[in-house]
Write a protein that holds these residues in place. Structure first.
Motif, PDB file in Angstrom:
ATOM      1  N   ARG A  13       0.830  -1.208   0.000  1.00  0.00           N
ATOM      2  CA  ARG A  13       0.000   0.000   0.000  1.00  0.00           C
ATOM      3  C   ARG A  13       0.868   1.263   0.000  1.00  0.00           C
ATOM      4  NH1 ARG A  13      -2.636  -3.829   2.843  1.00  0.00           N
ATOM      5  NH2 ARG A  13      -4.851  -4.212   2.362  1.00  0.00           N
ATOM      6  N   GLU A  14       1.939   1.234   0.768  1.00  0.00           N
ATOM      7  CA  GLU A  14       2.863   2.376   0.781  1.00  0.00           C
ATOM      8  C   GLU A  14       3.528   2.533  -0.590  1.00  0.00           C
ATOM      9  OE1 GLU A  14       2.722   0.003   3.021  1.00  0.00           O
ATOM     10  OE2 GLU A  14       2.234   1.018   4.920  1.00  0.00           O
ATOM     11  N   THR A  15       3.882   1.404  -1.206  1.00  0.00           N
ATOM     12  CA  THR A  15       4.476   1.445  -2.540  1.00  0.00           C
ATOM     13  C   THR A  15       3.487   2.027  -3.547  1.00  0.00           C
ATOM     14  OG1 THR A  15       5.789  -0.517  -2.029  1.00  0.00           O
ATOM     15  CG2 THR A  15       5.562   0.057  -4.351  1.00  0.00           C
ATOM     16  N   ALA A  16       2.220   1.623  -3.428  1.00  0.00           N
ATOM     17  CA  ALA A  16       1.183   2.152  -4.315  1.00  0.00           C
ATOM     18  C   ALA A  16       1.041   3.663  -4.153  1.00  0.00           C
ATOM     19  CB  ALA A  16      -0.147   1.458  -4.036  1.00  0.00           C
ATOM     20  N   ALA A  17       1.040   4.127  -2.912  1.00  0.00           N
ATOM     21  CA  ALA A  17       0.909   5.563  -2.654  1.00  0.00           C
ATOM     22  C   ALA A  17       2.081   6.333  -3.243  1.00  0.00           C
ATOM     23  CB  ALA A  17       0.800   5.811  -1.151  1.00  0.00           C
ATOM     24  N   GLN A  18       3.286   5.775  -3.141  1.00  0.00           N
ATOM     25  CA  GLN A  18       4.471   6.459  -3.643  1.00  0.00           C
ATOM     26  C   GLN A  18       4.438   6.643  -5.151  1.00  0.00           C
ATOM     27  OE1 GLN A  18       7.733   4.079  -2.202  1.00  0.00           O
ATOM     28  NE2 GLN A  18       7.374   4.627  -0.056  1.00  0.00           N
ATOM     29  N   CYS A  19       3.811   5.704  -5.860  1.00  0.00           N
ATOM     30  CA  CYS A  19       3.789   5.822  -7.326  1.00  0.00           C
ATOM     31  C   CYS A  19       2.449   6.322  -7.857  1.00  0.00           C
ATOM     32  CB  CYS A  19       4.190   4.504  -7.986  1.00  0.00           C
ATOM     33  SG  CYS A  19       3.100   3.130  -7.675  1.00  0.00           S
TER      34      CYS A  19
END
Length: 386
Positions: A13-19
């Motif tokens: 989820r954090e990776t999704a938010a970053q991109c």
């Protein structure tokens, strides 16, 4: 082809938010789901999906060329006569197409079958091109999937190359319904690929497209001419909108071009079957008012000509509706397509989205549901070549 359960990344989820992947969860329900993935052999990808995708696209282009010059086809597709010349002119100019997505049923055992062609405004693009590739790299690094795993996915690189071919050195406006998170995310991603291709861009909501009476033409909020526009907004909606009548008089060139209004129509399914009967990658299909529809018997799929995201689609088996989705479509007429149930992997039904960029097959996406009708809430699962 197999469905393989696996661990999910604890920080996805954090990776999704970053991109910028903000629509990974919709109303509390997962849209992106990496608790499983679909594994394929290289032969299944190359011979089972990639090659048929190219053949189907070639058949569609042949159909488009025939339909645009024959009003009988255009009437069957319920395309308003006022826009026939707009469509024909865009075809004769060879206006370029950027991308499209074929939806296929495929189980790794028999030939892939075309369910429909999302030729005009396909979404699930960012997650197919970028986020599932990120999943692959990180899942390999973290030993969640085999180190030898690969993916059928050159969508991102193909998009950048296609922008350079289609619009080198030009300014492009990108427009759609920016209040919709998925559409806004798709537009932002396409704008990014256009910029990487060296284009200057401007993003605006479809309702912000204006009109200049003097000289005639579409303009943006700064009264700048819209010479070239990518629109994530269906042609059939544009034909009905208040400014639709101005489309014929405007010098704007559109991506996707007007001739794609032919191929984004479910009516191409019976027309393709008529042109290429018994093709291994097609399903028998007929317009509902065609007496030949009786050849399908009492089992078939009923689809409106202009349905989107599974709306108003009904699966009928033995004369009894198995599943159906509500929606606003159907007044334009229906087609009937032979019932070809999606493969069932322990209660999950996947549909293959096979992507074309500049008419080159270049990647796939998988949408999965507990229902055999793929809808707007169906989950996106990654894939790998094993």
């Amino acid at each position: 082809m197999q469905r393989i359960t696996c661990l999910e990344r604890d920080d996805w989820r954090e990776t999704a938010a970053q991109c910028g992947f903000v629509f990974h969860t919709i109303d509390g329900d997962r849209y992106w789901d990496e608790r499983a993935y679909y594994g394929f052999t290289l032969d299944e990808i190359e011979r089972g999906i990639e090659t048929p995708t190219g053949e189907i696209d070639a058949m569609c282009l042949e159909l488009a060329g025939r339909a645009i010059g024959d009003e009988r086809y255009l009437r069957r597709l319920k395309i308003p006569e006022a826009f026939w010349s707009l469509i024909a002119e865009s075809w004769k100019r060879d206006d370029r197409s950027l991308y499209g997505r074929l939806d296929l049923t495929f189980d790794g055992k028999g030939p892939a079958k075309l369910l429909e062609y999302n030729a005009d405004t396909p979404t699930s693009l960012f997650e197919a091109a970028v986020f599932q590739w990120t999943w692959l790299e990180q899942a390999i690094e973290r030993r969640m999937i085999p180190a030898r795993a690969d993916q059928f996915n050159s969508i991102h690189e193909r998009l950048i190359a296609a922008w350079k071919e289609i619009a080198a050195g030009r300014h492009i406006h990108l427009t759609g319904i920016t209040g919709n998170e998925e559409d806004a995310g798709t537009l932002a991603y396409l704008e990014d690929t256009a910029r990487q291709a060296g284009l200057s861009t401007r993003l605006l909501d479809i309702e912000q497209v204006g009109w200049r009476d003097e000289g005639g033409g579409f303009v943006d909020l700064d009264d700048r001419d819209i010479a070239l526009a990518f629109k994530l907004y269906p042609w059939e909606w544009m034909f009905q909108d208040a400014f639709g009548a101005k489309l014929r008089d405007a010098p704007t060139r559109w991506i996707e071009p007007p001739w794609k209004a032919v191929l984004s129509n479910k009516g191409i399914l019976p027309l393709l079957w008529e042109m290429f009967p018994n093709h291994p990658n097609l399903l028998p299909a007929f317009f509902e008012d065609d007496p030949r529809a009786a050849e399908l018997g009492t089992s078939y799929v009923r689809k409106p000509l202009l349905s989107r995201e599974g709306a108003n689609v009904t699966l009928v088996s033995g004369g009894t509706p198995l599943d159906e989705q509500e929606g606003p479509y159907g007044a334009e007429g229906f087609i009937r397509q032979a019932l070809a149930p999606l493969p069932n992997f322990s209660g999950f039904y996947p549909v293959i989205g096979s992507w074309l960029v500049d008419h080159e097959p270049c990647g796939l996406s998988i949408r999965e549901d507990e229902s055999p009708i793929t809808g707007n809430r169906s989950r996106f699962l990654p894939h790998a070549i094993l």
